[in-house]
Every structure is written in structure tokens, then in C-alpha cells.
Write an enzyme that holds these catalytic residues in place. Structure first.
Site, PDB file in Angstrom:
ATOM      1  N   ARG A  76       0.860  -1.188   0.000  1.00 34.92           N
ATOM      2  CA  ARG A  76       0.000   0.000   0.000  1.00 34.92           C
ATOM      3  C   ARG A  76       0.893   1.233   0.000  1.00 34.92           C
ATOM      4  NH1 ARG A  76      -3.103   2.937   4.794  1.00 34.92           N
ATOM      5  NH2 ARG A  76      -3.873   4.614   3.468  1.00 34.92           N
ATOM      6  N   HIS A 120      -2.944  10.928   0.838  1.00 40.13           N
ATOM      7  CA  HIS A 120      -2.456  10.674   2.190  1.00 40.13           C
ATOM      8  C   HIS A 120      -1.911  12.006   2.715  1.00 40.13           C
ATOM      9  CE1 HIS A 120      -1.179   7.176   4.936  1.00 40.13           C
ATOM     10  NE2 HIS A 120      -0.852   8.270   5.595  1.00 40.13           N
ATOM     11  N   GLU A 166      -7.641   8.455   6.266  1.00 42.38           N
ATOM     12  CA  GLU A 166      -7.951   8.940   7.605  1.00 42.38           C
ATOM     13  C   GLU A 166      -8.484  10.371   7.678  1.00 42.38           C
ATOM     14  OE1 GLU A 166      -4.531   8.349  10.110  1.00 42.38           O
ATOM     15  OE2 GLU A 166      -4.690   6.175   9.997  1.00 42.38           O
ATOM     16  N   ASN A 293      -7.695   1.420   9.728  1.00 44.41           N
ATOM     17  CA  ASN A 293      -6.375   1.685  10.318  1.00 44.41           C
ATOM     18  C   ASN A 293      -6.539   1.691  11.830  1.00 44.41           C
ATOM     19  OD1 ASN A 293      -5.698   2.156   7.670  1.00 44.41           O
ATOM     20  ND2 ASN A 293      -5.065   4.285   7.955  1.00 44.41           N
ATOM     21  N   TYR A 295      -4.551   1.524  15.736  1.00 47.58           N
ATOM     22  CA  TYR A 295      -3.331   1.579  16.556  1.00 47.58           C
ATOM     23  C   TYR A 295      -3.594   1.404  18.048  1.00 47.58           C
ATOM     24  CZ  TYR A 295      -0.902   3.085  12.387  1.00 47.58           C
ATOM     25  OH  TYR A 295      -0.361   3.107  11.129  1.00 47.58           O
ATOM     26  N   GLU A 353      -3.721  -0.395   8.014  1.00 50.96           N
ATOM     27  CA  GLU A 353      -2.558   0.033   8.806  1.00 50.96           C
ATOM     28  C   GLU A 353      -2.687  -0.543  10.210  1.00 50.96           C
ATOM     29  OE1 GLU A 353      -1.665   4.259   9.190  1.00 50.96           O
ATOM     30  OE2 GLU A 353      -2.078   4.566   7.065  1.00 50.96           O
TER      31      GLU A 353
HETATM   32  C1  FCB Z   1      -1.488   7.006  10.741  1.00 50.67           C
HETATM   33  C2  FCB Z   1      -1.052   7.573   9.415  1.00 50.67           C
HETATM   34  C3  FCB Z   1       0.273   7.063   8.941  1.00 50.67           C
HETATM   35  C4  FCB Z   1       1.277   6.934  10.061  1.00 50.67           C
HETATM   36  C5  FCB Z   1       0.677   6.191  11.227  1.00 50.67           C
HETATM   37  C6  FCB Z   1       1.615   5.982  12.372  1.00 50.67           C
HETATM   38  O1  FCB Z   1      -2.419   7.836  11.339  1.00 50.67           O
HETATM   39  O2  FCB Z   1      -2.006   7.264   8.420  1.00 50.67           O
HETATM   40  O3  FCB Z   1       0.724   7.905   7.912  1.00 50.67           O
HETATM   41  O4  FCB Z   1       1.778   8.149  10.403  1.00 50.67           O
HETATM   42  O5  FCB Z   1      -0.461   6.859  11.680  1.00 50.67           O
END
Ligand code: FCB
Length: 465
Positions: A76, A120, A166, A293, A295, A353
Site C-alpha cells: 500500500r 495521504h 484517515e 487503520n 493503533y 494500517e
Molecule cells: C497514521 C497515518 C500514517 C502513520 C501512522 C503511524 O495515522 O495514516 O501515515 O503516520 O499513523
């Protein structure tokens, strides 16, 4: 034992143009809002910029070779609008577009599926300066025009597209906190930008579906945390529900059913612009798949007066945190995927992500034994497989990131890569996590009798195919 991931599962890694490409002034590329932001003193740690970054622009053949070494089935990456159309509109810069053409060819030759993001975060600065960027009601049309140029050139080989990466982060960083370009701190404007981002998504999707190569799958990358109540009171649970609706639902609901979540409309009132009937129609069903995405997650409580959504995040000092200060909450990935699948049924899901920054220490040879990253990735893949077992039609996973890169306002201080990049020499070294990921991919494929990734699953699925 049934394999945790099906045959045809796409195993990938992700990057974004401004974070890796470098070559900022080469072959006719114009500055984007991120060039301007990074070159403004005080905006990034140590004044770091993407002028050179990982020099992926010149080193992409080496990087594709590394992807092949890892056994990746998909890559990607994002296209820089400023390379393709330096002024933001016609004329097309053929050298800039040609770069992506070569990259896609190189990936195809290596048997790696290109997964392309159109935006992006790097708006051509000319559009910001002349018309206020995403605050301008016409920007969505300009975005669709640009997207169309890319569809036309790459669409014969690219089957997976993402319009916007995002929208939540763009609004939060760009308009709420000013930590990201364009560095505005005015929440009321943030809702307008978010609205236009989703209109841009819808127009680009419509353009794709009408285009000569428009038979692949298109969506946008939705980032969200999941939210858990810190108390078991009904008010606490309601606050957590609102938190997820106001995060994932803010952009997911418009793209699925053409409206913001009712709880947002009720609480934000006129701060949230209205979609026109035409916009609504284009938005509805504008995701061929869910691109998620993930985290971290939040722990919240009901808090009267804490903004219109009336919840507050409660820090979790006892939990493990990554270098970006994000709590490690693998179950949040499972719960978010289950929530999304329930709210937006019948869509295939790709995790576009997931990853972690940790303070890697490298030997003199650049070797990195990043066990913390391996633990993070392992726990999240486990959560993803549990989501699949719970009914989520998960078809792919992209680690963030292929290689260490410019982490926006954190500069080069936060390393997310499976591959180390030495920012002095630009030398690449596969980390322990990269070798581990390669093993995961190999094992998953052998459990599925060696069927190659990306070959036999339908590209589209769900509501709009
Ligand atoms: C996301 C972004 C990516 C990267 C990660 C850690 O929010 O899409 O570009 O910075 O965080």
C-alpha cells in the site's frame, strides 16, 4: 486445525508518499501543504522535513526487492497529487505520473498487488493558498479530477484503491490541534474540512466506477480507536458508545448511508454541515470494502461539559504504551472490527494500517532485534483472527510501516518500520520484526497449501459489486 487466515489473504505493508519518497523538488513536483508545514520552524521535531525522507523515489526497485524478500503479497502506497498535477489541476506532469507507472510495473513484475491511496494528506499547496484547500466547496471536484487522471493511467493494473487516508486524522491534526498541515486551530472549520473530504471521496468513487478501468474495489481508509468505559455504569457505557460513534461513525456512516450518526447530529447541530441530496446519493454505498487503520483504543467516562459529545479519556498508566504514547490494546482491534461489521454489514474488511513505534536500538551493522514490535504485531494479528472467528470477513492485513520514515510532526524520531532506514546513509536493514513477519506470511501460505496471495478471491464483495 483451521488456518487463522484464509487462502488469498493479502499480506502487506504500507507507506505514504510524503513520508518515504523524498525527491521533493524533482521532476516537476510542487510543494504540498506538508512541505510548507515542515519547512515552517517549530512545526516538526528537529525541523525534520520530507525533502529526502527514505529516498523511495529513487530507491523503489531496491524497496520492491525487499518486499519480495519478505514475501509480501501487497504494497500500500500513496500517490502525491503534487507530482501528478503540480498546480492541483491540469496540466498533468507526465514525469510525476510516470514515477507511479514504473512503481506499479515493478510491483506487478514482483507479483505484489499494488494497493493505491490517492490522498495521504499532501494537498498541493497551490490549492491551499488559492482557495483554502479542503475548506473550499469545490475542492472535492478538483480531487475527483486528479483521481480520474490516476485511475486512467494506473487502473489497468491496480485493483484496490483508497481515496482519502484517515479523514479523522486530517481534521484532528490539521484543524483541531494544528499539529498537522495545514496547521489551523479552529474546530468549526474542521467539521467543514471533514465534510468536504467525504464529498471528495464520494466524487472520486463515482468517477472511478464510471471510468474505463473501474472494475476494482474502492474505499477510503477509516481510522478509529475503540472505546471502553472505565466504570460499569450505564452512563459510562453510553459515553463509550458515543465515543466510537463519534470516531468511526463520523466518517463511516456518511460513506455507508449518506448521513452523519444521529448522535453527532443531535449533539453537534449546525457545526456539522448538511450533505445535499446529490452528495448523499453518491456517498451511500461508496465503500466496496472497509479499510481500517488501527493503533490504539480509549478508556472513557461520561463527563458533563467535556465538549458536545460529553466524554473524557482517562489515561491508563499501567498499560504498555508505544513510543508515540499510544496504549497497546489488541482487543480494541477485535472489538472495533466487530463493531464496524455490525454497523456496516456485508463489506469485506482489510486492515490497511497497524503497527507500533518503539525505540529500536541498532547494532553497528544496522541490525535491530525489535521484540516489542513483534509482540505488538503478534497480539494484533491474534485479535484480527479472533475477529474473523467472530464473523468479520477479513481479507487482508497491512503492517505500518514497510520501513522507518518521516512520522509527520515527530520527524524521524518515531520508527514504525519492519525495515530499518538509516537516515544518514539511507541504508535499509530488515529488522527482526521483518523476518518474523516473513515467517508469518510463509506459514499462513503453507497452511493454505501454498496458494499465492491475492489470486483467487473476488476483488469486490458486499453491497456495491
Ligand atoms: C497514521 C497515518 C500514517 C502513520 C501512522 C503511524 O495515522 O495514516 O501515515 O503516520 O499513523
Amino acid at each position: 486445525m483451521k488456518p487463522a487466515f484464509p487462502s488469498g489473504f493479502l499480506w502487506g505493508a504500507a507507506t505514504a508518499a510524503y513520508q518515504v519518497e523524498g525527491a521533493a523538488a524533482e521532476d516537476g513536483r510542487s510543494p504540498s501543504i506538508w512541505d510548507v508545514f515542515c519547512h515552517t520552524p517549530g512545526n516538526t521535531l528537529c525541523g525534520d522535513t520530507g525533502d529526502t525522507a527514505c529516498d523511495h523515489y529513487h530507491r523503489f526497485p531496491e524497496d520492491v526487492e525487499l518486499m519480495r524478500t519478505l514475501g509480501l503479497g501487497a504494497y500500500r502506497f500513496s500517490v502525491s497529487w503534487s507530482r501528478v498535477m503540480p498546480s492541483g489541476t491540469e496540466p498533468i506532469n507526465s514525469a510525476g505520473l510516470g514515477f507511479y507507472d514504473k512503481l506499479v510495473d515493478c510491483l506487478c513484475e514482483a507479483g505484489i498487488e499494488p494497493f493505491v491511496t490517492l490522498y495521504h494528506w499532501d494537498l498541493p499547496n497551490a490549492l491551499q493558498a488559492s482557495s483554502g484547500g479542503w475548506l473550499h466547496a469545490d475542492l472535492p471536484r478538483r480531487f475527483a479530477d486528479y483521481a480520474n487522471v490516476v485511475f486512467d493511467r494506473l487502473g489497468d493494473r491496480v485493483r484496490f484503491w483508497l481515496t482519502i487516508n484517515e479523514p479523522w486524522c486530517i481534521v484532528d491534526g490539521g484543524y483541531f490541534t494544528a499539529q498537522h498541515a495545514p496547521g489551523i486551530e479552529d474546530p468549526a472549520l474542521g467539521y467543514v474540512a471533514g465534510h468536504n473530504l467525504m464529498r471528495g471521496h464520494a466524487y472520486a468513487v463515482a468517477a472511478y466506477r464510471a471510468s474505463r478501468h473501474g472494475t476494482g474495489a474502492i474505499s477510503f481508509a477509516l481510522n478509529s480507536n475503540f472505546a471502553y468505559p472505565v466504570s460499569d455504569s450505564a452512563a459510562g457505557q453510553a459515553a463509550a458508545d458515543r465515543a466510537v460513534e463519534g470516531f468511526a461513525g463520523w466518517f463511516g456512516d456518511p460513506a455507508y448511508r449518506g448521513e452523519y450518526p444521529s448522535v453527532m447530529r443531535a449533539r453537534l447541530g449546525n457545526l456539522l454541515p448538511e450533505f445535499s441530496e446529490e452528495d448523499r446519493e453518491l456517498l451511500r454505498g461508496s465503500m466496496d470494502y472497509l479499510a481500517v487503520n488501527y493503533y490504539t483504543s480509549d478508556f472513557v467516562r461520561h463527563a458533563v461539559g467535556a465538549g458536545p459529545m460529553e466524554y473524557e479519556r482517562i489515561p491508563q498508566p499501567d498499560r504498555l504504551h508505544t513510543e508515540t504514547g499510544w496504549a497497546v490494546v489488541p482487543d480494541g482491534l477485535r472489538d472495533l472490527l466487530l463493531w464496524l461489521t455490525k454497523r456496516y454489514p456485508e463489506l469485506p474488511v482489510y486492515i490497511t494500517e497497524n503497527g507500533a513505534a518503539f525505540a529500536d536500538t541498532a547494532t553497528d551493522d544496522g541490525e535491530v532485534d525489535d521484540q516489542a514490535r513483534i509482540a505488538y504485531l503478534r497480539a494484533h494479528l491474534d485479535a484480527a483472527s479472533r475477529a474473523r472467528a467472530g464473523g468479520v470477513d477479513l481479507r487482508g492485513y497491512f503492517a505500518w510501516s514497510l520501513l522507518d520514515n518521516l512520522e509527520w510532526s515527530h520527524g524521524f524520531s518515531k520508527r514504525f518500520g519492519l525495515i530499518r532506514c538509516d537516515f544518514e546513509t539511507l541504508e535499509r536493514t530488515i529488522k527482526a520484526s521483518g523476518h518474523w513477519y516473513a515467517d508469518v506470511i510463509r506459514n499462513a501460505r503453507s497452511q493454505n497449501h501454498g496458494i499465492e496471495a491475492g489470486t483467487e478471491q473476488p476483488v469486490r464483495g458486499g453491497v456495491s459489486g
